[in-house]
Design a protein around this motif. Sequence first.
Motif, PDB file in Angstrom:
ATOM      1  N   SER A 185       0.823  -1.214   0.000  1.00  0.00           N
ATOM      2  CA  SER A 185       0.000   0.000   0.000  1.00  0.00           C
ATOM      3  C   SER A 185       0.857   1.265   0.000  1.00  0.00           C
ATOM      4  N   ASP A 186       2.157   1.135   0.249  1.00  0.00           N
ATOM      5  CA  ASP A 186       3.064   2.284   0.153  1.00  0.00           C
ATOM      6  C   ASP A 186       3.378   2.623  -1.304  1.00  0.00           C
ATOM      7  N   LEU A 187       3.124   1.692  -2.194  1.00  0.00           N
ATOM      8  CA  LEU A 187       3.432   1.896  -3.607  1.00  0.00           C
ATOM      9  C   LEU A 187       2.211   2.491  -4.298  1.00  0.00           C
ATOM     10  N   LEU A 188       2.216   3.804  -4.398  1.00  0.00           N
ATOM     11  CA  LEU A 188       1.065   4.551  -4.887  1.00  0.00           C
ATOM     12  C   LEU A 188       0.989   4.519  -6.414  1.00  0.00           C
ATOM     13  N   GLU A 189      -0.237   4.615  -6.910  1.00  0.00           N
ATOM     14  CA  GLU A 189      -0.439   4.637  -8.363  1.00  0.00           C
ATOM     15  C   GLU A 189       0.347   5.774  -8.999  1.00  0.00           C
ATOM     16  N   GLY A 190       0.225   6.989  -8.476  1.00  0.00           N
ATOM     17  CA  GLY A 190       1.106   8.089  -8.852  1.00  0.00           C
ATOM     18  C   GLY A 190       0.984   8.582 -10.276  1.00  0.00           C
ATOM     19  N   GLY A 191      -0.215   8.469 -10.855  1.00  0.00           N
ATOM     20  CA  GLY A 191      -0.387   8.837 -12.253  1.00  0.00           C
ATOM     21  C   GLY A 191      -0.084   7.642 -13.139  1.00  0.00           C
ATOM     22  N   THR A 192      -0.812   7.528 -14.240  1.00  0.00           N
ATOM     23  CA  THR A 192      -0.640   6.383 -15.133  1.00  0.00           C
ATOM     24  C   THR A 192      -0.235   6.863 -16.520  1.00  0.00           C
ATOM     25  N   LEU A 193       0.732   6.168 -17.094  1.00  0.00           N
ATOM     26  CA  LEU A 193       1.221   6.467 -18.436  1.00  0.00           C
ATOM     27  C   LEU A 193       1.008   5.258 -19.338  1.00  0.00           C
ATOM     28  N   ALA A 194       0.907   5.509 -20.629  1.00  0.00           N
ATOM     29  CA  ALA A 194       0.950   4.461 -21.645  1.00  0.00           C
ATOM     30  C   ALA A 194       2.149   4.750 -22.532  1.00  0.00           C
TER      31      ALA A 194
END
Length: 326
Positions: free
Chosen positions: A210-219
């Motif tokens: 749960s410490d590993l955040l999505e943090g924005g998504t790229l393709a």
Amino acid sequence: MSDGRTRFGRRGFLGASAAVAASLPGIPAAAGSPNATSPPNPRPRPKADVALRWWGNNSWEVRLPGGKVVLIDPWLTRFKTGTYAKAGADPNTRIEVNRELIDRLVGSGELRADHILVTHGHYDHISDVPYLAAKTGATVIGTETHLSLLLALGAPEDQLAIATGGEFHTFDGYSIRVLRSLHSASGERAKVAFAGTRPLSRRDRPRVISDLLEGGTLAYQVQSASGFAVLNFGGSNYVEGELAGLRPDVLLLPAGGDRVAEYVPRLLRTLGFPPHVVPTHWDDFDFPLDEPAKDWGGLARLRDAVAAASPGSAFRVVDHREVFTP
């Protein structure tokens, strides 16, 4: 769980919804409607000079002419989380890295990388990247949050390159186009699992998933010098406007997408009906890579959706560690 944080399963990570599990996200609109699919316009395609190897989940090895290699979301350790079990992933699951496995693969020459591309910061996409970067010397591309997490996990700082989406990088014999994208969302409130961001200045080490955040998504679209292009999404959602004009030869398409309106037909239509559609993020990663991939439940529906929306697209299922040459 001691802190009461919510477990997340495939609904949180891939946008699957029990209420629509029986429906097909890719059934096209009725003929004559504005949203109906149409046959792809024939056009010359570039020479197929790229090979793809699937390392499970959304982990892809893109082999390019001249020996160049791009890795996307490489996650080889596959520590158990229960993500696809009924209870879902325990957010307090500790992060692990199988250094012995990575040392063996890199040391033998079986795995190498010039670039590593991070689609988002979740554990099944980013956990192995710092150690792989250190072992291979690859340049890693990701958002500020991704780089913050990578630095905190020990990635070499001089190998990290920040991206926000919109970048187009050219290298010796290939190019990488970075696209703004979206992560899957779930539930009535359309929540993203382990959402959030963190600045580059933050260096406290992540300990649990749960410490590993999505943090924005790229393709990412990776393209050889001949023009042959591979487009990858790390989550079952996208920003349609970012894709205008793209005509990938291979689409790496995640299973899921039930909460996204016309997830499959709208995407295939926007991309000009790619000739090859390869499913990704469809295996239960609690099972090891040396076993055949086990479907978590989205593969058949994705296959049917692609067939309905674009009959001319070849749907090619690749197994663990298998090489696909279009």
